[in-house]
Design a protein around this motif. Structure first.
Motif, PDB file in Angstrom:
ATOM      1  N   PHE A  45     -18.471 -63.001 -51.527  1.00 54.92           N
ATOM      2  CA  PHE A  45     -18.099 -63.900 -50.559  1.00 54.92           C
ATOM      3  C   PHE A  45     -17.047 -63.477 -50.148  1.00 54.92           C
ATOM      4  O   PHE A  45     -17.529 -63.854 -48.658  1.00 54.92           O
ATOM      5  CB  PHE A  45     -18.213 -65.048 -51.461  1.00 54.92           C
ATOM      6  CG  PHE A  45     -19.411 -65.397 -52.251  1.00 54.92           C
ATOM      7  CD1 PHE A  45     -20.906 -64.852 -51.566  1.00 54.92           C
ATOM      8  CD2 PHE A  45     -18.923 -66.755 -53.614  1.00 54.92           C
ATOM      9  CE1 PHE A  45     -21.962 -65.349 -52.732  1.00 54.92           C
ATOM     10  CE2 PHE A  45     -20.612 -66.915 -53.949  1.00 54.92           C
ATOM     11  CZ  PHE A  45     -21.490 -65.917 -53.751  1.00 54.92           C
ATOM     12  N   ILE A  46     -15.838 -62.853 -50.279  1.00 48.84           N
ATOM     13  CA  ILE A  46     -15.040 -62.752 -49.973  1.00 48.84           C
ATOM     14  C   ILE A  46     -14.811 -61.767 -47.856  1.00 48.84           C
ATOM     15  O   ILE A  46     -14.312 -62.046 -47.324  1.00 48.84           O
ATOM     16  CB  ILE A  46     -13.577 -62.100 -49.727  1.00 48.84           C
ATOM     17  CG1 ILE A  46     -13.265 -63.600 -50.870  1.00 48.84           C
ATOM     18  CG2 ILE A  46     -12.245 -61.555 -49.516  1.00 48.84           C
ATOM     19  CD1 ILE A  46     -12.676 -65.088 -50.758  1.00 48.84           C
ATOM     20  N   GLU A  47     -16.189 -60.927 -48.753  1.00 49.11           N
ATOM     21  CA  GLU A  47     -15.831 -59.330 -47.638  1.00 49.11           C
ATOM     22  C   GLU A  47     -17.225 -60.475 -46.951  1.00 49.11           C
ATOM     23  O   GLU A  47     -17.554 -59.778 -45.661  1.00 49.11           O
ATOM     24  CB  GLU A  47     -16.695 -58.406 -48.367  1.00 49.11           C
ATOM     25  CG  GLU A  47     -16.731 -57.198 -47.548  1.00 49.11           C
ATOM     26  CD  GLU A  47     -17.051 -56.205 -48.279  1.00 49.11           C
ATOM     27  OE1 GLU A  47     -18.224 -55.327 -47.653  1.00 49.11           O
ATOM     28  OE2 GLU A  47     -17.432 -56.478 -49.727  1.00 49.11           O
ATOM     29  N   THR A 176     -19.869 -70.333 -48.161  1.00 47.71           N
ATOM     30  CA  THR A 176     -19.469 -71.633 -47.257  1.00 47.71           C
ATOM     31  C   THR A 176     -17.896 -71.991 -48.628  1.00 47.71           C
ATOM     32  O   THR A 176     -17.638 -71.073 -49.857  1.00 47.71           O
ATOM     33  CB  THR A 176     -19.970 -73.302 -47.503  1.00 47.71           C
ATOM     34  OG1 THR A 176     -20.662 -73.364 -48.896  1.00 47.71           O
ATOM     35  CG2 THR A 176     -21.812 -73.369 -46.792  1.00 47.71           C
ATOM     36  N   PRO A 177     -17.316 -73.142 -48.392  1.00 47.97           N
ATOM     37  CA  PRO A 177     -16.062 -73.112 -49.174  1.00 47.97           C
ATOM     38  C   PRO A 177     -16.976 -73.981 -50.394  1.00 47.97           C
ATOM     39  O   PRO A 177     -15.826 -73.552 -51.624  1.00 47.97           O
ATOM     40  CB  PRO A 177     -15.326 -74.639 -49.210  1.00 47.97           C
ATOM     41  CG  PRO A 177     -15.449 -74.555 -47.265  1.00 47.97           C
ATOM     42  CD  PRO A 177     -17.095 -73.655 -47.160  1.00 47.97           C
ATOM     43  N   PHE A 178     -17.232 -74.209 -50.878  1.00 50.94           N
ATOM     44  CA  PHE A 178     -18.671 -74.988 -51.909  1.00 50.94           C
ATOM     45  C   PHE A 178     -19.073 -73.704 -53.021  1.00 50.94           C
ATOM     46  O   PHE A 178     -19.547 -73.138 -53.931  1.00 50.94           O
ATOM     47  CB  PHE A 178     -19.770 -75.398 -51.806  1.00 50.94           C
ATOM     48  CG  PHE A 178     -19.233 -76.633 -50.870  1.00 50.94           C
ATOM     49  CD1 PHE A 178     -18.652 -77.250 -52.044  1.00 50.94           C
ATOM     50  CD2 PHE A 178     -20.142 -77.158 -49.837  1.00 50.94           C
ATOM     51  CE1 PHE A 178     -18.391 -79.302 -51.279  1.00 50.94           C
ATOM     52  CE2 PHE A 178     -19.677 -77.993 -48.983  1.00 50.94           C
ATOM     53  CZ  PHE A 178     -18.904 -78.967 -50.087  1.00 50.94           C
ATOM     54  N   SER A 179     -19.117 -72.545 -52.201  1.00 46.31           N
ATOM     55  CA  SER A 179     -19.236 -70.999 -52.605  1.00 46.31           C
ATOM     56  C   SER A 179     -17.528 -70.852 -53.649  1.00 46.31           C
ATOM     57  O   SER A 179     -18.536 -70.043 -54.553  1.00 46.31           O
ATOM     58  CB  SER A 179     -19.323 -69.380 -51.559  1.00 46.31           C
ATOM     59  OG  SER A 179     -20.885 -69.819 -50.505  1.00 46.31           O
ATOM     60  N   PHE A 180     -16.691 -71.443 -53.569  1.00 47.44           N
ATOM     61  CA  PHE A 180     -15.621 -70.774 -53.612  1.00 47.44           C
ATOM     62  C   PHE A 180     -15.347 -71.439 -55.233  1.00 47.44           C
ATOM     63  O   PHE A 180     -14.534 -71.426 -56.116  1.00 47.44           O
ATOM     64  CB  PHE A 180     -14.720 -70.696 -52.784  1.00 47.44           C
ATOM     65  CG  PHE A 180     -14.870 -68.964 -52.776  1.00 47.44           C
ATOM     66  CD1 PHE A 180     -14.999 -68.019 -52.727  1.00 47.44           C
ATOM     67  CD2 PHE A 180     -15.571 -69.577 -51.515  1.00 47.44           C
ATOM     68  CE1 PHE A 180     -15.060 -66.870 -51.530  1.00 47.44           C
ATOM     69  CE2 PHE A 180     -16.340 -68.205 -50.337  1.00 47.44           C
ATOM     70  CZ  PHE A 180     -15.762 -67.017 -50.758  1.00 47.44           C
ATOM     71  N   PRO A 220     -13.990 -69.897 -45.113  1.00 50.68           N
ATOM     72  CA  PRO A 220     -14.520 -70.654 -46.310  1.00 50.68           C
ATOM     73  C   PRO A 220     -13.741 -70.882 -47.249  1.00 50.68           C
ATOM     74  O   PRO A 220     -13.716 -71.874 -48.092  1.00 50.68           O
ATOM     75  CB  PRO A 220     -15.968 -70.436 -46.714  1.00 50.68           C
ATOM     76  CG  PRO A 220     -16.518 -70.272 -45.495  1.00 50.68           C
ATOM     77  CD  PRO A 220     -14.692 -69.110 -44.269  1.00 50.68           C
ATOM     78  N   SER A 221     -12.926 -69.332 -47.423  1.00 49.88           N
ATOM     79  CA  SER A 221     -12.249 -68.818 -49.111  1.00 49.88           C
ATOM     80  C   SER A 221     -11.023 -69.840 -49.148  1.00 49.88           C
ATOM     81  O   SER A 221     -10.403 -70.133 -50.030  1.00 49.88           O
ATOM     82  CB  SER A 221     -12.414 -67.438 -49.215  1.00 49.88           C
ATOM     83  OG  SER A 221     -11.413 -66.442 -48.324  1.00 49.88           O
ATOM     84  N   CYS A 222     -10.784 -69.401 -48.247  1.00 51.80           N
ATOM     85  CA  CYS A 222      -9.296 -70.040 -47.665  1.00 51.80           C
ATOM     86  C   CYS A 222      -8.611 -72.120 -48.003  1.00 51.80           C
ATOM     87  O   CYS A 222      -8.307 -73.007 -48.199  1.00 51.80           O
ATOM     88  CB  CYS A 222      -8.300 -70.449 -46.482  1.00 51.80           C
ATOM     89  SG  CYS A 222      -6.507 -70.590 -45.707  1.00 51.80           S
ATOM     90  N   ILE A 223     -10.270 -72.816 -46.862  1.00 53.73           N
ATOM     91  CA  ILE A 223     -10.166 -73.854 -47.716  1.00 53.73           C
ATOM     92  C   ILE A 223     -11.109 -74.323 -48.406  1.00 53.73           C
ATOM     93  O   ILE A 223     -10.333 -75.556 -49.407  1.00 53.73           O
ATOM     94  CB  ILE A 223     -11.475 -74.423 -46.359  1.00 53.73           C
ATOM     95  CG1 ILE A 223     -11.136 -73.716 -44.648  1.00 53.73           C
ATOM     96  CG2 ILE A 223     -12.053 -75.449 -45.902  1.00 53.73           C
ATOM     97  CD1 ILE A 223     -12.542 -74.461 -43.883  1.00 53.73           C
ATOM     98  N   ALA A 224     -11.061 -73.737 -48.934  1.00 52.68           N
ATOM     99  CA  ALA A 224     -11.465 -74.371 -50.878  1.00 52.68           C
ATOM    100  C   ALA A 224     -10.209 -74.109 -51.482  1.00 52.68           C
ATOM    101  O   ALA A 224      -9.723 -74.892 -51.882  1.00 52.68           O
ATOM    102  CB  ALA A 224     -12.527 -72.691 -51.434  1.00 52.68           C
TER     103      ALA A 224
END
Length: 325
Positions: A45-47, A176-180, A220-224
């Motif tokens: 996801f990050i990549e 999305t952030p919900f992935s994390f 998204p990862s940062c927002i999560a």
């Protein structure tokens, strides 16, 4: 006890087809994903998340007024109202906004209009997101509620959906952030005692900030991660968790970005709280009870008048009008 594929799916097959699952087949473990699998999924996801966000200069267009930030904010506010009205999942609302932003980055809407192109785009994006995530999707007419300025015909919305799909290259399963947030919540609370609260509160924080264009600076990862930290700040035993620890949750996170995103969330929360009207104290309600009763009829009349105005201001925008503008 693990079950074979034949045991799991025999009830779903016709009798003459069940033989295709007979024979020496691997058994399916009851554990769907191991911790290693989850770590690899998050790394993937990050990549890939960079492929599901607008380009780096998208925010600059709002800051330079090349794009109208207030118009975007109004569209996102409408999407959130419809999401609440129909009880859609938070992910549905977030995907709608994600589609809208990615489209606006790649295509410019017609200028010198009364706002109907952006409204049409908002309806199309919400419809596509609902089809992706919701088990029951309202009709296209029923989606156009909660103060929609224009009401579009179904064929017009479907044509806009096809345009959005083409611009997004049919890539609707966005990261999305919900992935994390579930993974980050577990990293913060491996005991599981407050994971439910962390996820729920982080979800609220993400949706409450989605209207603000400044968050387009963050992936998204940062927002999560920032949302989980803000949620943890409301729990005494976790209030000292800092961005440096969050950076260790997975590769690809930046403590500087997490910190600035978290600060922005806190600033917007404080600003929103200042804007909320003060609540009436219980003792004041007793002193004005008679006044409230006497004003009941005028309040009802005002509400009825507002509804009439709302209906009278509702326009029908079909294909001919769209082309005319």
């Amino acid at each position: 006890m693990s079950l074979s594929y034949s045991d799991r799916f025999s009830d779903l097959l016709c009798g003459e087809d069940s033989s295709i699952l007979s024979g020496d087949l691997p058994e399916c473990s009851s554990d769907l994903e191991s911790p290693t699998d989850i770590e690899e999924s998050i790394a993937g996801f990050i990549e890939d998340e960079r492929n599901f966000v607008p380009g780096f200069d998208y925010l600059a267009r709002f800051r330079s007024h090349s794009l109208d930030a207030s118009a975007r904010e109004e569209s996102v506010a409408w999407i959130l109202k419809v999401q609440a009205y129909h009880g859609f999942q938070p992910l549905t609302a977030y995907l709608s906004v994600n589609y809208l932003d990615r489209f606006l980055y790649s295509r410019r809407l017609p200028q010198q209009t009364n706002g109907w192109p952006l409204q049409l785009l908002s309806v199309a994006c919400l419809s596509l997101a609902a089809k992706m995530e919701e088990p029951l999707v309202p009709s296209l007419l029923d989606l156009q509620v909660e103060g929609a300025k224009f009401i579009f015909e179904s064929k017009t919305i479907r044509r806009m959906e096809l345009l959005v799909l083409g611009v997004l290259d049919w890539r609707l399963r966005s990261i999305t952030p919900f992935s994390f947030i579930g993974f980050f919540a577990y990293k913060l609370d491996s005991s599981g005692s407050v994971i439910g609260f962390l996820i729920s509160r982080a979800t609220q924080i993400i949706l409450s900030n989605i209207q603000e264009a400044s968050f387009l600076e963050y992936w998204p990862s940062c927002i999560a991660a920032a949302a989980i930290l803000c949620a943890a700040n409301e729990i005494p035993k976790l209030s000292l968790v800092d961005p440096e620890r969050a950076e260790s949750w997975c590769d690809g996170l930046s403590k500087e970005k997490i910190n600035s995103c978290c600060q922005l969330m806190q600033e917007i929360t404080v600003d929103n709280n200042r804007r909320k009207p003060p609540k009436l104290l219980p003792q004041l309600r007793v002193t004005i009870r008679s006044r409230v009763r006497s004003s009941g009829s005028s309040s009802s009349s005002s509400s009825s008048s507002y509804k009439r105005r709302k209906l009278n201001n509702c326009l029908w925008a079909d294909d001919d009008k769209g082309n005319g503008d």
